[in-house]
Design a protein around this motif. Structure first.
Motif, PDB file in Angstrom:
ATOM      1  N   VAL A 177     -33.552  32.181  17.324  1.00  9.07           N
ATOM      2  CA  VAL A 177     -34.699  32.174  18.231  1.00  9.07           C
ATOM      3  C   VAL A 177     -34.776  33.529  18.932  1.00  9.07           C
ATOM      4  N   ILE A 178     -35.973  34.110  18.953  1.00  9.08           N
ATOM      5  CA  ILE A 178     -36.165  35.345  19.717  1.00  9.08           C
ATOM      6  C   ILE A 178     -37.458  35.242  20.506  1.00  9.08           C
ATOM      7  N   GLN A 179     -37.442  35.821  21.686  1.00  7.80           N
ATOM      8  CA  GLN A 179     -38.662  35.884  22.483  1.00  7.80           C
ATOM      9  C   GLN A 179     -39.483  37.067  21.975  1.00  7.80           C
ATOM     10  N   ILE A 180     -40.747  36.818  21.727  1.00  2.00           N
ATOM     11  CA  ILE A 180     -41.646  37.863  21.252  1.00  2.00           C
ATOM     12  C   ILE A 180     -42.208  38.593  22.468  1.00  2.00           C
ATOM     13  N   LYS A 181     -42.054  39.874  22.482  1.00  2.00           N
ATOM     14  CA  LYS A 181     -42.589  40.675  23.588  1.00  2.00           C
ATOM     15  C   LYS A 181     -44.003  41.076  23.270  1.00  2.00           C
ATOM     16  N   THR A 182     -44.886  40.861  24.221  1.00  2.00           N
ATOM     17  CA  THR A 182     -46.283  41.263  24.023  1.00  2.00           C
ATOM     18  C   THR A 182     -46.438  42.731  24.403  1.00  2.00           C
ATOM     19  N   GLN A 183     -47.391  43.353  23.790  1.00  2.00           N
ATOM     20  CA  GLN A 183     -47.569  44.789  24.034  1.00  2.00           C
ATOM     21  C   GLN A 183     -48.815  45.054  24.826  1.00  2.00           C
TER      22      GLN A 183
ATOM     23  N   THR B  66     -45.681  32.898  27.005  1.00  2.00           N
ATOM     24  CA  THR B  66     -44.429  33.336  26.400  1.00  2.00           C
ATOM     25  C   THR B  66     -44.347  32.732  25.004  1.00  2.00           C
ATOM     26  N   THR B  67     -43.941  33.552  24.037  1.00  2.00           N
ATOM     27  CA  THR B  67     -43.821  33.083  22.658  1.00  2.00           C
ATOM     28  C   THR B  67     -42.397  33.279  22.173  1.00  2.00           C
ATOM     29  N   TYR B  68     -41.882  32.244  21.518  1.00  2.00           N
ATOM     30  CA  TYR B  68     -40.565  32.291  20.897  1.00  2.00           C
ATOM     31  C   TYR B  68     -40.745  32.065  19.397  1.00  2.00           C
ATOM     32  N   ALA B  69     -40.294  33.016  18.601  1.00  2.00           N
ATOM     33  CA  ALA B  69     -40.276  32.840  17.153  1.00  2.00           C
ATOM     34  C   ALA B  69     -38.947  32.176  16.799  1.00  2.00           C
ATOM     35  N   PHE B  70     -38.975  31.285  15.817  1.00  2.00           N
ATOM     36  CA  PHE B  70     -37.745  30.596  15.451  1.00  2.00           C
ATOM     37  C   PHE B  70     -37.642  30.393  13.946  1.00  2.00           C
TER      38      PHE B  70
END
Length: 117
Positions: A111-117, A86-90
């Motif tokens: 902060v947003i969670q990056i959704k993987t494709q 899980t990745t969170y960009a901040f």
């Protein structure tokens, strides 16, 4: 790299490693933490309680992309990657107590969670 930039790297590393004692030691008693779109936390006691509820056994890999400082204001942009991918960009905006003090008086976090494709 300036002392303030080094401090901000350490402060963000403390978040990624759940080093709550380091974080607490570097905020002012009247800290205000605006977690944009979520809640605003005011005061050292509420701040400490919020850190405890966010505490995780998982340590995150910290990726700092940019640190910008000017006077008593600074910004850190990056990402945190968990062991479960899980990745969170901040992007955090800091206001220090004064120009030379490394105590944080205000923190605004995006902060947003990056959704993987």
């Amino acid at each position: 790299m300036t002392a303030k930039e080094n401090f901000l790297r350490e402060f963000n590393r403390a978040f990624s490693e759940n080093n709550i004692s380091f974080i607490r030691a570097h905020v002012s008693e009247d800290i205000v933490w605006n977690m944009t779109g979520n809640r605003i936390i005011q005061g050292e006691e509420a701040f400490s309680a919020a850190l405890e509820t966010m505490k995780s056994e998982d340590k995150f890999d910290l990726e700092i992309k940019h640190i910008i400082t000017h006077g008593k204001i600074a910004c850190v942009h990056g990402a945190m990657h968990s062991s479960d991918k899980t990745t969170y960009a901040f992007c955090d905006i800091y206001v220090f107590s004064n120009f030379k003090d490394l105590k944080i008086k205000e923190l605004t976090s995006f902060v947003i969670q990056i959704k993987t494709q």
